[in-house]
Scaffold this motif. Structure first.
Motif, PDB file in Angstrom:
ATOM      1  N   HIS A 285      45.315  46.423  54.933  1.00  0.00           N
ATOM      2  CA  HIS A 285      44.382  45.464  54.360  1.00  0.00           C
ATOM      3  C   HIS A 285      45.128  44.203  53.904  1.00  0.00           C
ATOM      4  O   HIS A 285      46.134  44.310  53.199  1.00  0.00           O
ATOM      5  CB  HIS A 285      43.683  46.104  53.158  1.00  0.00           C
ATOM      6  N   PRO A 286      44.688  43.023  54.324  1.00  0.00           N
ATOM      7  CA  PRO A 286      45.451  41.812  53.978  1.00  0.00           C
ATOM      8  C   PRO A 286      45.602  41.609  52.471  1.00  0.00           C
ATOM      9  O   PRO A 286      46.632  41.103  52.014  1.00  0.00           O
ATOM     10  CB  PRO A 286      44.653  40.678  54.620  1.00  0.00           C
ATOM     11  N   VAL A 287      44.585  42.012  51.718  1.00  0.00           N
ATOM     12  CA  VAL A 287      44.671  41.807  50.268  1.00  0.00           C
ATOM     13  C   VAL A 287      45.856  42.592  49.688  1.00  0.00           C
ATOM     14  O   VAL A 287      46.553  42.115  48.784  1.00  0.00           O
ATOM     15  CB  VAL A 287      43.346  42.218  49.588  1.00  0.00           C
ATOM     16  N   ALA A 288      46.135  43.797  50.250  1.00  0.00           N
ATOM     17  CA  ALA A 288      47.258  44.592  49.761  1.00  0.00           C
ATOM     18  C   ALA A 288      48.564  43.826  49.937  1.00  0.00           C
ATOM     19  O   ALA A 288      49.394  43.755  49.018  1.00  0.00           O
ATOM     20  CB  ALA A 288      47.316  45.923  50.500  1.00  0.00           C
ATOM     21  N   TRP A 289      48.735  43.235  51.110  1.00  0.00           N
ATOM     22  CA  TRP A 289      49.961  42.463  51.338  1.00  0.00           C
ATOM     23  C   TRP A 289      50.062  41.293  50.375  1.00  0.00           C
ATOM     24  O   TRP A 289      51.133  40.961  49.866  1.00  0.00           O
ATOM     25  CB  TRP A 289      50.020  41.945  52.781  1.00  0.00           C
ATOM     26  N   TRP A 290      48.940  40.654  50.117  1.00  0.00           N
ATOM     27  CA  TRP A 290      48.995  39.484  49.237  1.00  0.00           C
ATOM     28  C   TRP A 290      49.308  39.894  47.805  1.00  0.00           C
ATOM     29  O   TRP A 290      50.073  39.215  47.124  1.00  0.00           O
ATOM     30  CB  TRP A 290      47.688  38.678  49.331  1.00  0.00           C
ATOM     31  N   VAL A 291      48.722  41.008  47.348  1.00  0.00           N
ATOM     32  CA  VAL A 291      49.026  41.460  45.989  1.00  0.00           C
ATOM     33  C   VAL A 291      50.520  41.752  45.881  1.00  0.00           C
ATOM     34  O   VAL A 291      51.201  41.349  44.927  1.00  0.00           O
ATOM     35  CB  VAL A 291      48.192  42.711  45.636  1.00  0.00           C
ATOM     36  N   TRP A 292      51.054  42.456  46.895  1.00  0.00           N
ATOM     37  CA  TRP A 292      52.480  42.781  46.909  1.00  0.00           C
ATOM     38  C   TRP A 292      53.329  41.501  46.841  1.00  0.00           C
ATOM     39  O   TRP A 292      54.239  41.375  46.018  1.00  0.00           O
ATOM     40  CB  TRP A 292      52.778  43.578  48.184  1.00  0.00           C
ATOM     41  N   ALA A 293      52.993  40.516  47.680  1.00  0.00           N
ATOM     42  CA  ALA A 293      53.786  39.287  47.743  1.00  0.00           C
ATOM     43  C   ALA A 293      53.685  38.496  46.451  1.00  0.00           C
ATOM     44  O   ALA A 293      54.669  37.929  45.967  1.00  0.00           O
ATOM     45  CB  ALA A 293      53.323  38.432  48.923  1.00  0.00           C
ATOM     46  N   ILE A 294      52.483  38.470  45.871  1.00  0.00           N
ATOM     47  CA  ILE A 294      52.319  37.723  44.626  1.00  0.00           C
ATOM     48  C   ILE A 294      53.113  38.392  43.512  1.00  0.00           C
ATOM     49  O   ILE A 294      53.703  37.728  42.662  1.00  0.00           O
ATOM     50  CB  ILE A 294      50.817  37.582  44.282  1.00  0.00           C
ATOM     51  N   GLY A 295      53.177  39.737  43.538  1.00  0.00           N
ATOM     52  CA  GLY A 295      54.014  40.458  42.584  1.00  0.00           C
ATOM     53  C   GLY A 295      55.469  40.010  42.681  1.00  0.00           C
ATOM     54  O   GLY A 295      56.117  39.677  41.681  1.00  0.00           O
ATOM     55  N   LEU A 296      55.990  39.971  43.906  1.00  0.00           N
ATOM     56  CA  LEU A 296      57.377  39.531  44.098  1.00  0.00           C
ATOM     57  C   LEU A 296      57.546  38.076  43.642  1.00  0.00           C
ATOM     58  O   LEU A 296      58.519  37.732  42.956  1.00  0.00           O
ATOM     59  CB  LEU A 296      57.769  39.629  45.578  1.00  0.00           C
ATOM     60  N   ALA A 297      56.589  37.224  44.007  1.00  0.00           N
ATOM     61  CA  ALA A 297      56.700  35.808  43.644  1.00  0.00           C
ATOM     62  C   ALA A 297      56.661  35.654  42.135  1.00  0.00           C
ATOM     63  O   ALA A 297      57.405  34.839  41.558  1.00  0.00           O
ATOM     64  CB  ALA A 297      55.564  35.020  44.301  1.00  0.00           C
ATOM     65  N   ALA A 298      55.805  36.450  41.465  1.00  0.00           N
ATOM     66  CA  ALA A 298      55.729  36.370  40.014  1.00  0.00           C
ATOM     67  C   ALA A 298      57.069  36.763  39.409  1.00  0.00           C
ATOM     68  O   ALA A 298      57.560  36.135  38.462  1.00  0.00           O
ATOM     69  CB  ALA A 298      54.632  37.298  39.495  1.00  0.00           C
ATOM     70  N   ALA A 299      57.692  37.817  39.978  1.00  0.00           N
ATOM     71  CA  ALA A 299      59.016  38.217  39.489  1.00  0.00           C
ATOM     72  C   ALA A 299      59.991  37.059  39.642  1.00  0.00           C
ATOM     73  O   ALA A 299      60.817  36.799  38.756  1.00  0.00           O
ATOM     74  CB  ALA A 299      59.495  39.440  40.266  1.00  0.00           C
ATOM     75  N   ALA A 300      59.914  36.347  40.759  1.00  0.00           N
ATOM     76  CA  ALA A 300      60.841  35.231  41.000  1.00  0.00           C
ATOM     77  C   ALA A 300      60.657  34.124  39.976  1.00  0.00           C
ATOM     78  O   ALA A 300      61.630  33.491  39.547  1.00  0.00           O
ATOM     79  CB  ALA A 300      60.655  34.697  42.417  1.00  0.00           C
ATOM     80  N   THR A 301      59.405  33.882  39.549  1.00  0.00           N
ATOM     81  CA  THR A 301      59.198  32.794  38.589  1.00  0.00           C
ATOM     82  C   THR A 301      59.805  33.136  37.236  1.00  0.00           C
ATOM     83  O   THR A 301      60.076  32.251  36.437  1.00  0.00           O
ATOM     84  CB  THR A 301      57.694  32.501  38.363  1.00  0.00           C
ATOM     85  N   LEU A 302      60.016  34.449  36.964  1.00  0.00           N
ATOM     86  CA  LEU A 302      60.435  34.868  35.631  1.00  0.00           C
ATOM     87  C   LEU A 302      61.946  34.930  35.472  1.00  0.00           C
ATOM     88  O   LEU A 302      62.438  35.318  34.425  1.00  0.00           O
ATOM     89  CB  LEU A 302      59.830  36.246  35.317  1.00  0.00           C
ATOM     90  N   THR A 303      62.697  34.618  36.509  1.00  0.00           N
ATOM     91  CA  THR A 303      64.149  34.755  36.401  1.00  0.00           C
ATOM     92  C   THR A 303      64.862  33.599  37.094  1.00  0.00           C
ATOM     93  O   THR A 303      64.313  32.975  38.013  1.00  0.00           O
ATOM     94  CB  THR A 303      64.609  36.085  37.031  1.00  0.00           C
ATOM     95  N   THR A 304      66.096  33.307  36.635  1.00  0.00           N
ATOM     96  CA  THR A 304      66.935  32.366  37.369  1.00  0.00           C
ATOM     97  C   THR A 304      68.227  33.050  37.800  1.00  0.00           C
ATOM     98  O   THR A 304      69.185  32.391  38.167  1.00  0.00           O
ATOM     99  CB  THR A 304      67.268  31.135  36.519  1.00  0.00           C
TER     100      THR A 304
END
Lengths: 365, 531
Positions: free
Chosen positions: A10-29
């Motif tokens: 399901h495309p939504v599953a992939w997007w949730v997964w990717a947004i999770g990773l992207a959110a993690a990226a915004t929280l760290t340097t």
């Protein structure tokens, strides 16, 4: 181990997964953490992408990420910024007039400044690459089709708009070639006109043909909603719009009464949900082979969410890992490493994708 | 089933109505061919059935359209979708989704068909049209014939009772056209579907038609059995032309019937083959290879174009005809091989010098036009080619006399617009002329004119190459034929030899009388000589 059935997740599953990773990226340097996130995204894309055209776009996103990092670093060198620290190269500072106070051109290049630029660029690049991963794993058009029935028509309009761009490129290429076959007026305006008029005429004709085609195939049929029902739906959606508008304003403007802020926003969202459900129920439309949501979808979505949540927790509790700063060497601990590696779950948990020219049974998975 | 009663259609800026008091009754399970010259309102008539006229075209419509006795004239096309299916001239322009399977389901989704029914109907339709192996393909990668069949399938899934098609075979090669028509006949016979189609290439469709609706050009409509209508129709396929000339009665409509009549013509002396005239060679291409990525579009092709010769380039959709033409012109990059025109390689010339050596009319000729009036277009062409003022207009008057210079190019008929583009291209006086699929949308009279123009240009010392699917046009104008398949030349030689050897590229006269006959006028001349 028996072979697993290939199917599209399901495309939504992939997007949730990717947004999770992207959110993690915004929280760290932390550059190690960011690199690890990119690696996780790349591994999953390698393992689970199909052979459709959109699946090949991941490489483009990697290049885009690299470009972002480079641009960020170059900007750091050009505009300096950090004072003090280890000077790598003592560039002369270019004096600027007073009205651009605060901006410095060139000036001594410090290790710290360079690293800060690098980390910052890497963070942005990682976010872009995560979104790119979603784009190459899930058909963007199928995502648009997963919108609630009430928004179906908007979704179709978006799908059509997406399709128009490659067609426009085709017709531009054709017209450019055709115009080279004849003599005509030159000069900048003349050339532009020679190019634009046929392209626009073509685009207009195609749009009309498509509109006629869609209309004759039943797009936008009235359905059997009564006048009262349509009015109720309209009122609900208008109310929701007002609620969300006022709520957002009050959240941002701290001088507004508090009861207008979060409660109003929530109420607006609730009314919108009711409106969507109620108008969706009246729509006499069905969906051909909708993507099912099974255990694999939940696993994929959960793994992405987990990455985001754990990194958020680390950012709150272990500042040295999340934001190592530019003075010390960045490092990872077990929690951070484990958090990001959770993102690898889809590489195994997701079913193998259906290939256009392959048997439905993927052997060896 | 569906009845048109006293239909009048007038477009806003037109002096006379396009359709003037037309009555037409369509019965279940018949195939009706709408015929007539270009611009008499064939598409308008189809539009009245589907509801697209006047909603998408403008103009005023009066009269009544009845479906099983109830008026549907005020029902918009989307509310007729479950009864009337429509496939437009360019099927690819009407595709909404991106894979075959989704496209087949799209109409049913709009009608709210239950998911399991949808699933079943998609499978049935895939089998019915023989496109099951295409189900997951991207719509843009399909060939013309495949696109046409998918478009038909996409409207069939909603189980309409009437299928309306606008020129379903005009862009197709002969074999693909036969496939599509065979599919349609099967639908009519097996499902009792009513089919209404407009088509210029009567030679392809007439054998399948139950009735012909002929638009007379003054707003009237004649509907009758094919043989009756064709006896007096201004547009007829070669087979009927031959039948009329030989006085056969009843008029034969299929090659099989005509062969029976033609026994007595077998005694005629065969037409003499003119020896190949030795005009000078204007364009030589050797060992051309063109690739698109990994795909080899043209492989090892040698071409020679002589002054005074018309060469036809044939082959199925996607066999590399257009690529070859653009490579010969020099705009398309080749991988290896050589092209020489007057000793120069057009690929190395600047675009304006190239135009003076090789002229090309592309498939969508309208891409060349960008100004508001014919006069402006001609003036711009003169300025751009350093030709004296009036050169382009003089050429246009030779090709298609009497076009008002104040007309907008888009208001011209297909044939006139093609002549205008041809005049613009010729104003740089190239000696080699390449035409890509010029007969699309032309009726028989316009095609005859085009053939005369092409012949004239060749006699003037031009070398002409025409890429086309139209076997009758090839028979009427070409000296030589080159057949491409998968980018390679599979046969090349004199028209009579190549065309007679191939069942799918043989014109109707060859099919009836056998080689070496090609054209009706040859047979007529021989009959007169024998008398």
């Amino acid at each position: 181990m028996s072979a697993r059935l290939a199917r599209d997740l399901h495309p939504v599953a992939w997007w949730v997964w990717a947004i999770g990773l992207a959110a993690a990226a915004t929280l760290t340097t932390n550059p190690l953490l960011l690199l690890l996130l990119v690696a996780v995204a790349a591994v999953v894309v390698q393992a689970r992408r199909s052979d459709q055209p959109w699946a090949r776009s991941f490489r483009l996103y990697l290049w885009l990420g690299l470009a972002i990092v480079l641009i960020r670093v170059v900007f750091r060198i050009l505009f300096g910024g950090v004072d003090g620290g280890h000077v790598l190269l003592d560039l002369p500072s270019v004096p600027l007039p007073d009205w651009v106070a605060g901006v410095r051109l060139l000036g001594p290049l410090t290790l710290e400044g360079l690293l800060a630029g690098l980390y910052d660029g890497m963070r942005l690049a990682t976010i872009v690459i995560c979104i790119g991963a979603a784009n190459s794993l899930a058909n963007p058009k199928r995502l648009l089709k997963s919108v609630p029935p009430a928004l179906y028509e908007v979704g179709t309009a978006l799908v059509v708009a997406v399709t128009v761009f490659p067609q426009l490129a085709d017709s531009a290429r054709r017209v450019r070639a055709a115009q080279a076959l004849r003599g005509g007026v030159d000069g900048r305006v003349g050339r532009l006109r020679r190019f634009l008029v046929p392209v626009l005429e073509d685009a207009l004709e195609r749009s009309l043909a498509l509109a006629a085609g869609m209309d004759t195939r039943g797009y936008g049929r009235a359905g059997d909603a009564t006048r009262a029902e349509r009015r109720l739906n309209g009122a609900l959606l208008l109310g929701a719009l007002c609620g969300i508008g006022v709520g957002t304003y009050a959240v941002l403007d701290t001088t507004a009464p508090r009861w207008l802020a979060t409660p109003m926003l929530l109420a607006g969202v609730a009314v919108a949900a009711v409106g969507l459900v109620s108008s969706g129920r009246r729509v006499r439309r069905s969906r051909y082979r909708p993507d099912p949501w099974r255990i694999e979808e939940s696993l994929v979505a959960l793994s992405g969410t987990a990455v985001g949540v754990i990194v958020w927790w680390i950012a709150g509790h272990d500042l040295a890992v999340a934001h190592p700063g530019v003075e010390s060497v960045p490092y990872l601990d077990v929690a951070a490493l484990g958090a990001v590696l959770v993102g690898l779950v889809p590489a195994v948990a997701a079913p193998p994708p259906r290939l256009a020219v392959a048997p439905a049974l993927a052997v060896g998975a | 089933m569906i009845e048109l009663r006293n239909i009048h259609v007038t477009y806003d800026d037109a002096a006379a109505p396009v359709l003037d008091g037309i009555d037409l009754t369509l019965d279940e399970g018949e195939l009706v061919l709408v015929s007539g010259r270009t611009g008499v309102g064939k598409s308008t008539l189809l539009g009245v059935l589907t509801g697209l006229v006047p909603r998408f075209s403008g103009g005023t419509l009066t009269g009544d359209v009845l479906l099983d006795g109830t008026s549907i004239i005020d029902t918009p096309p989307r509310e007729r979708a479950h009864v009337i299916g429509y496939v437009g001239q360019d099927p690819a322009a009407g595709f909404v989704t991106d894979t075959v399977e989704e496209e087949l389901a799209y109409g049913m989704e709009q009608l709210g068909v239950a998911p399991d029914t949808m699933r079943r109907r998609v499978e049935e339709t895939l089998d019915l049209l023989g496109i099951a192996d295409l189900r997951a393909r991207d719509l843009r990668t399909l060939s013309g014939g495949e696109q046409q069949r998918v478009a038909i399938g996409a409207v069939l899934t909603t189980h309409p009772r009437l299928l309306v098609l606008d020129e379903p075979t005009s862009a197709l090669d002969p074999t693909a056209a036969e496939d599509v028509l065979a599919t349609l006949t099967r639908l009519v016979h097996d499902l009792g579907l009513t089919v209404v189609l407009a088509e210029h290439r009567l030679e392809r469709v007439v054998p399948f038609a139950d009735r012909i609706a002929l638009l007379t050009g003054d707003g009237g409509l004649v509907v009758d059995e094919p043989a009756t209508v064709l006896a007096t129709s201004p547009v007829v396929p070669p087979i009927v032309e031959l039948g009329r000339a030989a006085g056969w009665s009843p008029l034969p409509l299929s090659v099989r019937e005509a062969r029976r009549h033609a026994r007595h013509l077998r005694v005629l002396p065969a037409p003499e083959e003119h020896p190949a005239t030795g005009g000078e060679i204007l364009l030589t291409a050797q060992g051309l290879v063109v690739t698109h990525g990994r795909h080899v579009a043209v492989r090892d092709v040698d071409v020679e174009l002589r002054a005074g010769h018309v060469t036809a380039l044939m082959g199925r959709n996607g066999s590399g005809k257009s690529t070859l033409i653009w490579t010969l012109q020099g705009a398309h990059e080749r991988r290896s091989g050589s092209v020489a025109v007057d000793g120069a390689d057009p690929a190395r010339l600047a675009a304006d010098r190239r135009r003076a050596h090789v002229g090309l009319v592309p498939q969508t000729a309208a891409d060349l036009l960008y100004l508001e009036t014919v006069g402006e277009e001609c003036a711009a062409a003169d300025r751009g080619s350093d030709a004296g003022p009036g050169t382009c207009r003089a050429l246009l008057d030779r090709l298609a006399p009497g076009i008002d210079p104040r007309h907008h190019p888009r208001d011209l008929s297909e044939g006139q617009r093609l002549a205008l583009v041809l005049a613009i291209v010729l104003s740089t006086s190239p000696r080699v002329l390449l035409l890509d699929e010029p007969t699309r949308g032309l009726d028989y009279a316009a095609k005859r004119q085009l053939a005369a123009i092409v012949r004239d240009l060749a006699d003037d010392g031009h070398a002409v190459l025409v890429a086309t699917h139209d076997v009758e046009f090839v028979a009427s104008v070409a000296d030589d034929v080159v057949v491409l398949a998968e980018g390679e030349v599979v046969s090349a030689g004199r028209t009579r030899e190549v065309v007679a050897a191939s069942p799918s590229y043989a014109p109707q006269v060859t099919k009836i009388l056998g080689a070496p006959w090609l054209r009706v006028d040859e047979v007529v001349a021989a009959m007169e000589a024998a008398r």
